[in-house]
Motif scaffolding. Structure first.
Motif, short mmCIF file in Angstrom:
data_model
loop_
_atom_site.label_atom_id
_atom_site.label_comp_id
_atom_site.label_asym_id
_atom_site.label_seq_id
_atom_site.Cartn_x
_atom_site.Cartn_y
_atom_site.Cartn_z
N VAL A 174 0.83 -1.20 0.00
CA VAL A 174 0.00 0.00 0.00
C VAL A 174 0.87 1.26 0.00
CG1 VAL A 174 -1.64 1.36 1.35
CG2 VAL A 174 -2.02 -1.09 1.06
N LEU A 175 1.93 1.27 0.81
CA LEU A 175 2.82 2.42 0.83
C LEU A 175 3.55 2.59 -0.50
CD1 LEU A 175 4.45 2.29 4.39
CD2 LEU A 175 2.72 3.87 3.55
N SER A 176 3.90 1.47 -1.13
CA SER A 176 4.55 1.55 -2.44
C SER A 176 3.64 2.24 -3.45
CB SER A 176 4.93 0.15 -2.93
OG SER A 176 5.86 -0.46 -2.06
N GLY A 177 2.39 1.82 -3.47
CA GLY A 177 1.43 2.46 -4.38
C GLY A 177 1.18 3.91 -4.03
N TYR A 178 1.18 4.20 -2.73
CA TYR A 178 0.92 5.57 -2.27
C TYR A 178 2.02 6.52 -2.74
CZ TYR A 178 -0.24 9.34 1.02
OH TYR A 178 -0.59 10.53 1.58
N TYR A 179 3.28 6.10 -2.60
CA TYR A 179 4.40 6.98 -2.94
C TYR A 179 4.78 6.94 -4.42
CZ TYR A 179 5.02 7.85 2.02
OH TYR A 179 4.81 8.24 3.32
#
Length: 224
Positions: A174-179
């Motif tokens: 999720v953080l990968s997609g967010y950033y």
């Protein structure tokens, strides 16, 4: 939201059938019911492993980055979906039960009940580790819940380990997609390599098992 994804994902990944279909379906879920839609998509991914969390999770992060819902909501609902989906498979294992499972396995060619006993002994020794780390391994992420149910692992320990392992896995994606923003689909390319390595390892293990069992049967026939 859907327009941006349809123009970015297929042209970047070279896997249109996967990203186009799954991304469009996941986007529809999130557009319809918001962050809980991401959780529902992940719950279904647990029940139907061909649905890739490696696409759904980064997409949820990207959607959060656009302000459709918060990052905290994305992490909460996707992890809740992981736990719910895993628990349903755990219940399937409970309903199946040890005796019924052994009767079914006894009908499978090349598989002896001795093999089942060995697997049960291994799971009794390493079941907690299998449930925790299994949440971070494609395919096994779903399947590990069934033997946990068959062996009647204490439900609160199962849920706790599932929550911890899923939270780590989900947070990374999720953080990968967010950033990464509109480049969220790049995560799937690297995850796909990992998944292929896992599948290749499984194929090799199955092939080794089949060959060893065939040799064992031949030796029994020759000695009789």
């Amino acid at each position: 939201m859907r327009t941006e994804l349809s123009t970015v994902a297929p042209t970047q990944t070279g896997n249109e059938s996967l990203l186009g279909g799954v991304a469009d379906w996941a986007v529809t879920m999130m557009e319809t019911i918001g962050a809980p839609g991401a959780g529902l998509a992940i719950a279904l991914e647990n029940l139907f492993p061909p649905l890739p969390s490696e696409v759904i999770l980064p997409l949820a992060g990207f959607t959060a980055s656009r302000g459709d819902f918060s990052l905290a909501e994305a992490l909460f609902w996707t992890t809740a979906g992981s736990v719910v989906g895993a628990y349903l498979l755990y219940l399937l294992g409970v309903l199946l039960g040890r005796d019924r499972m052994r009767r079914l396995v006894a009908r499978v060619p090349l598989v002896d009940l001795e093999d089942v006993d060995s697997v049960e002994a291994w799971f009794n020794r390493h079941g907690y580790k299998a449930v925790f780390f299994g949440r971070m391994v494609p395919i096994f992420r779903s399947l590990v819940s069934i033997p946990a149910g068959i062996e009647r692992m204490p439900v609160w320990k199962f849920l706790g380990l599932t929550l911890a392992g899923s939270l780590i896995w989900n947070t990374i994606f999720v953080l990968s997609g967010y950033y990464l923003g509109e480049n969220w689909h790049l995560v799937e390319q690297y995850a796909d390599i990992f998944q292929k390595l896992v599948i290749a390892a499984v194929v090799l293990l199955v092939a080794f098992f089949v060959v060893s069992k065939v040799r064992k049967v031949r030796r029994k026939r020759q000695s009789s």
